[in-house]
Design a protein around this motif. Structure first.
Motif, PDB file in Angstrom:
ATOM      1  N   TYR A 140       7.958  15.399 -29.339  1.00 57.29           N
ATOM      2  CA  TYR A 140       7.868  16.701 -28.659  1.00 57.29           C
ATOM      3  C   TYR A 140       7.252  17.739 -29.598  1.00 57.29           C
ATOM      4  O   TYR A 140       6.357  18.498 -29.207  1.00 57.29           O
ATOM      5  CB  TYR A 140       9.273  17.128 -28.210  1.00 57.29           C
ATOM      6  CG  TYR A 140       9.289  18.313 -27.280  1.00 57.29           C
ATOM      7  CD1 TYR A 140       8.596  18.286 -26.064  1.00 57.29           C
ATOM      8  CD2 TYR A 140      10.003  19.463 -27.596  1.00 57.29           C
ATOM      9  CE1 TYR A 140       8.613  19.370 -25.207  1.00 57.29           C
ATOM     10  CE2 TYR A 140      10.030  20.551 -26.735  1.00 57.29           C
ATOM     11  CZ  TYR A 140       9.337  20.493 -25.546  1.00 57.29           C
ATOM     12  OH  TYR A 140       9.354  21.580 -24.696  1.00 57.29           O
TER      13      TYR A 140
ATOM     14  N   ASP B  57      21.176  19.247 -21.561  1.00 57.36           N
ATOM     15  CA  ASP B  57      19.953  18.460 -21.391  1.00 57.36           C
ATOM     16  C   ASP B  57      20.363  16.999 -21.179  1.00 57.36           C
ATOM     17  O   ASP B  57      21.358  16.541 -21.742  1.00 57.36           O
ATOM     18  CB  ASP B  57      19.068  18.582 -22.649  1.00 57.36           C
ATOM     19  CG  ASP B  57      17.641  18.118 -22.404  1.00 57.36           C
ATOM     20  OD1 ASP B  57      16.758  18.993 -22.308  1.00 57.36           O
ATOM     21  OD2 ASP B  57      17.406  16.892 -22.302  1.00 57.36           O
TER      22      ASP B  57
ATOM     23  N   ASN C 114      13.557  26.739 -19.286  1.00 58.39           N
ATOM     24  CA  ASN C 114      12.122  26.723 -19.557  1.00 58.39           C
ATOM     25  C   ASN C 114      11.568  25.301 -19.518  1.00 58.39           C
ATOM     26  O   ASN C 114      12.064  24.415 -20.233  1.00 58.39           O
ATOM     27  CB  ASN C 114      11.814  27.326 -20.940  1.00 58.39           C
ATOM     28  CG  ASN C 114      10.312  27.316 -21.211  1.00 58.39           C
ATOM     29  OD1 ASN C 114       9.537  27.829 -20.409  1.00 58.39           O
ATOM     30  ND2 ASN C 114       9.893  26.715 -22.315  1.00 58.39           N
TER      31      ASN C 114
HETATM   32  C1  LIG Z   1       9.387  19.936 -21.677  1.00 57.64           C
HETATM   33  S1  LIG Z   1      11.049  19.775 -22.210  1.00 57.64           S
HETATM   34  C2  LIG Z   1      11.563  21.479 -22.315  1.00 57.64           C
HETATM   35  C3  LIG Z   1      12.622  21.698 -23.358  1.00 57.64           C
HETATM   36  C4  LIG Z   1      12.953  23.161 -23.682  1.00 57.64           C
HETATM   37  N1  LIG Z   1      13.500  23.867 -22.557  1.00 57.64           N
HETATM   38  C5  LIG Z   1      11.757  23.892 -24.249  1.00 57.64           C
HETATM   39  O1  LIG Z   1      11.372  24.928 -23.697  1.00 57.64           O
HETATM   40  O2  LIG Z   1      11.210  23.440 -25.261  1.00 57.64           O
HETATM   41  C6  LIG Z   1      11.851  19.208 -20.744  1.00 57.64           C
HETATM   42  C7  LIG Z   1      13.317  18.860 -20.950  1.00 57.64           C
HETATM   43  O3  LIG Z   1      13.901  18.608 -19.666  1.00 57.64           O
HETATM   44  C8  LIG Z   1      14.911  17.658 -19.883  1.00 57.64           C
HETATM   45  N2  LIG Z   1      15.319  17.025 -18.614  1.00 57.64           N
HETATM   46  C9  LIG Z   1      14.581  16.198 -17.832  1.00 57.64           C
HETATM   47  N3  LIG Z   1      15.324  15.770 -16.794  1.00 57.64           N
HETATM   48  C10 LIG Z   1      16.553  16.340 -16.939  1.00 57.64           C
HETATM   49  C11 LIG Z   1      17.762  16.276 -16.178  1.00 57.64           C
HETATM   50  N4  LIG Z   1      17.861  15.522 -15.079  1.00 57.64           N
HETATM   51  N5  LIG Z   1      18.831  17.006 -16.609  1.00 57.64           N
HETATM   52  C12 LIG Z   1      18.748  17.760 -17.733  1.00 57.64           C
HETATM   53  N6  LIG Z   1      17.639  17.836 -18.493  1.00 57.64           N
HETATM   54  C13 LIG Z   1      16.558  17.146 -18.100  1.00 57.64           C
HETATM   55  C14 LIG Z   1      14.273  16.673 -20.841  1.00 57.64           C
HETATM   56  O4  LIG Z   1      15.240  15.848 -21.447  1.00 57.64           O
HETATM   57  C15 LIG Z   1      13.543  17.613 -21.786  1.00 57.64           C
HETATM   58  O5  LIG Z   1      14.315  17.913 -22.912  1.00 57.64           O
END
Ligand SMILES: C[S@@+](CC[C@H](N)C(=O)[O-])C[C@H]1O[C@@H](n2cnc3c(N)ncnc32)[C@H](O)[C@@H]1O
Length: 281
Positions: free
Chosen positions: A15, A66, A111
Motif C-alpha cells: 500500500y 478495518d 476515506n
Molecule cells: C484504499 S484502502 C484505504 C485505507 C485508509 N482509509 C486510507 O485512506 O489510507 C481501503 C481499505 O478498505 C479496507 N476494507 C475493504 N473491505 C472492507 C470491509 N469489508 N470492512 C472493513 N474494511 C474493509 C481494506 O482492508 C483497506 O484497508
C-alpha cells in the motif's frame, strides 16, 4: 445472512509503495471533519492508520476499524496510543459489533474504503444503516470513496484482457469478480436519506491522480504494475497460477501504458471521488 470470509489481499508495504497518495489527497474531507478536542471518532476502513494519524492529535479519541488483519497490525504498531485504537472489523457486518454500534460516536469518517465495503450488494444498505445507528443524534458521517466511473480505464482493461476466450470468463462473471462498487451521487443520496440521514454535502469530482514512480528498486511493487497487483488482487486471484498472473498483469499494463502516460512519462489514473457529509437528526 451467512458471513462470507474474505482473503486478506492487503499489505501495508504494498500500500505504501503503490498507493501512498490515497491517505494524502484528503484535504477536503479533513476540513469537513473539523476535528474538535472532545470528538470521539470512528474511522471506517482505516487501513494502515496513515489517514487516521492526520487527525488523531486534534480529537479526543479514535477507533479505526478495518477488515484486513495486516493493515490493522500496521496501524497498531505505528499509531496505537491512549487516544487511538485499531481493531479488525468486517464493516459489511458492522451492525453485529455491539460495542461499536452503541458508542454514540460524534463523527464517523471513511476515506477510500466504502467502494470496497459496499461491493457486496446484500449488505450495502445495512452497512450505511449501521453507520447511522452508531452516531449520536446530531453526529456526522464524513466520507470519500470512488464514485461512478472511477478508474474506468483500469476496469475496462481488466475486462478486455480477461474476457479473452483463453481465460473462459464471461463479461458478467468478470463483473462479479470486480472488487469495487463505485456509487453514483443519486444512489448515495437516496440511501443516506433512506436510513435517516440529512445530506449536508455531496459532490462528485473527476480527479486524475498521479501514480507513484516505479523506482523503489523492487520491480513491480510500485507504479502502474504495483497498483494493478494490489488493487486488482481479487481479479488476479481467479487466475490459475503465478505464471498466469504475471503474464496477465504484463498484458494489462501494456494495454494501459499508452492510455495513462503523459508526455513527461508520469502516469495518471482517472480517479473519480464521491464525497459528502451526512448528519443524523
Ligand atoms: C484504499 S484502502 C484505504 C485505507 C485508509 N482509509 C486510507 O485512506 O489510507 C481501503 C481499505 O478498505 C479496507 N476494507 C475493504 N473491505 C472492507 C470491509 N469489508 N470492512 C472493513 N474494511 C474493509 C481494506 O482492508 C483497506 O484497508
Amino acid at each position: 445472512m451467512t458471513e462470507q470470509k474474505k482473503k486478506d489481499h492487503w499489505s501495508s508495504e504494498a500500500y505504501a509503495a503503490s498507493a501512498s497518495f490515497v491517505p494524502n489527497l484528503t484535504q477536503k474531507i479533513l476540513a469537513w471533519l473539523s476535528p474538535q478536542p472532545t470528538d470521539r471518532v470512528l474511522d471506517i476502513g482505516c487501513g494502515d492508520g496513515k489517514f487516521t494519524a492526520k487527525f488523531i492529535d486534534h480529537v479526543g479519541y479514535v477507533l479505526g476499524v478495518d477488515a484486513s488483519p495486516a493493515m490493522i497490525d500496521a496501524a497498531n504498531k505505528s499509531y496505537r496510543s491512549e487516544k487511538a485504537e485499531f481493531r479488525v472489523v468486517d464493516c459489511r457486518y458492522l451492525e453485529r459489533e455491539e460495542g461499536v454500534i452503541s458508542a454514540g460516536w460524534d463523527k464517523i469518517i471513511s476515506n477510500a474504503a466504502l467502494h470496497w465495503i459496499l461491493r457486496d450488494e446484500s449488505t450495502r444498505t445495512s452497512t450505511i444503516r449501521a453507520i447511522h445507528s452508531a452516531l449520536r443524534p446530531g453526529g456526522r458521517f464524513i466520507f470519500e470513496q470512488g464514485g461512478h466511473g472511477n478508474v474506468g480505464e483500469v476496469l475496462t482493461a481488466f475486462l478486455a484482457v480477461l474476457s479473452h476466450p483463453r481465460y473462459g470468463f464471461s463479461v458478467a462473471r468478470l463483473h462479479e469478480l470486480s472488487p469495487w462498487y463505485f456509487a453514483t451521487e443519486d444512489w448515495m443520496r437516496r440511501t443516506l436519506e433512506e436510513v435517516g440521514f440529512v445530506v449536508e454535502q455531496l459532490e462528485i469530482e473527476y480527479r486524475p491522480t498521479r501514480l507513484t514512480e516505479d523506482d523503489n528498486g523492487k520491480p513491480g511493487s510500485s507504479g502502474l504494475e504495483g497498483w494493478i497487483r494490489l488493487m486488482g488482487a481479487q481479479f488476479l486471484e481467479a487466475l490459475k497460477d503465478d505464471a498466469d498472473r504475471d503474464a496477465t498483469v504484463a498484458r494489462i499494463c501494456e494495454v494501459l501504458e499508452p492510455v495513462v502516460t503523459r508526455e513527461d512519462g508520469s502516469r495518471w489514473l482517472g480517479y473519480v471521488r464521491l464525497r459528502g457529509v451526512a448528519r443524523k437528526v
